[in-house]
Scaffold this motif. Structure first.
Motif, PDB file in Angstrom:
ATOM      1  N   GLY A  53       0.818  -1.205   0.000  1.00  0.00           N
ATOM      2  CA  GLY A  53       0.000   0.000   0.000  1.00  0.00           C
ATOM      3  C   GLY A  53       0.849   1.252   0.000  1.00  0.00           C
ATOM      4  N   LEU A  62      -4.807   1.777   0.849  1.00  0.00           N
ATOM      5  CA  LEU A  62      -4.625   0.890   1.990  1.00  0.00           C
ATOM      6  C   LEU A  62      -3.843  -0.355   1.562  1.00  0.00           C
ATOM      7  N   ALA A  69      -1.719   2.266   6.293  1.00  0.00           N
ATOM      8  CA  ALA A  69      -3.039   2.506   6.876  1.00  0.00           C
ATOM      9  C   ALA A  69      -3.557   3.836   6.333  1.00  0.00           C
ATOM     10  N   GLN A  70      -4.824   4.072   6.544  1.00  0.00           N
ATOM     11  CA  GLN A  70      -5.410   5.343   6.133  1.00  0.00           C
ATOM     12  C   GLN A  70      -6.485   5.709   7.142  1.00  0.00           C
ATOM     13  N   ASP A  75      -6.055  -1.672   7.336  1.00  0.00           N
ATOM     14  CA  ASP A  75      -5.793  -2.345   6.063  1.00  0.00           C
ATOM     15  C   ASP A  75      -7.118  -2.698   5.398  1.00  0.00           C
ATOM     16  N   ILE A  76      -7.051  -3.249   4.176  1.00  0.00           N
ATOM     17  CA  ILE A  76      -8.284  -3.526   3.434  1.00  0.00           C
ATOM     18  C   ILE A  76      -9.149  -4.572   4.132  1.00  0.00           C
ATOM     19  N   TYR A  98      -9.427   3.259  -1.003  1.00  0.00           N
ATOM     20  CA  TYR A  98      -8.895   4.605  -0.839  1.00  0.00           C
ATOM     21  C   TYR A  98     -10.002   5.561  -0.411  1.00  0.00           C
TER      22      TYR A  98
END
Length: 157
Positions: A53, A62, A69-70, A75-76, A98
């Protein structure tokens, strides 16, 4: 761009930036198990060959466990811990990848090997009209914007 060209272009981005190291095969397999679908081949390659990512628009997509991380999402697979969207607005197999902010997400269709891209905005979901390779190519070209995502719906594509 071909998948090989996209992978190479992302490798160049990875060399320049500070992306996480590639994902392990085990982390990818764990994400696939949690999501219930195999990753599209290009996304799998990017995660295990380039970076876990962090590439793509702005701060990047992600990753899988141990990767980029976002916001509040690790994570996904983290988004799938309780299964697909309980509201039923996002079909199983569409994976949030995203967060653009303002309740706008880009999703990858894991049901399609090409990784067709979708948009989710305020609970409404529609295909963007491009696959993952085209989406990432647009990112590299600087032509992928929130406005273009929202246009994909108003234009009926």
């Amino acid at each position: 761009m071909t998948d090989d060209e996209v992978v190479e272009a992302m490798r160049v981005v990875a060399r320049v930036g500070t992306l996480p190291p590639p994902a392990t095969q085990e982390a990818v397999a764990a994400a696939e198990e949690a999501i219930g679908f195999a990753l599209p081949p290009l996304l799998r390659r990017l995660y295990v060959e380039v970076a876990n990512g962090g590439f793509g628009p702005n701060e990047g997509i992600l990753g899988v466990s141990g990767g980029a991380a976002q916001g509040n999402f690790a994570d996904i697979a983290d988004l799938y811990q309780d299964g697909p969207d309980p509201s039923g607005r996002i079909p199983a197999g569409l994976v949030l990848i995203y967060d653009w902010g303002c309740t706008i997400w880009s999703l990858v269709d894991f049901r399609d090997p090409a990784g067709v891209m979708w948009v989710n905005y305020e609970g409404e979901c529609w295909p963007q009209g491009v696959d993952l390779a085209e989406w990432l190519t647009s990112t590299l070209a600087g032509t992928l914007t929130v406005e273009r995502l929202l246009e994909s719906h108003s234009c009926g594509t």
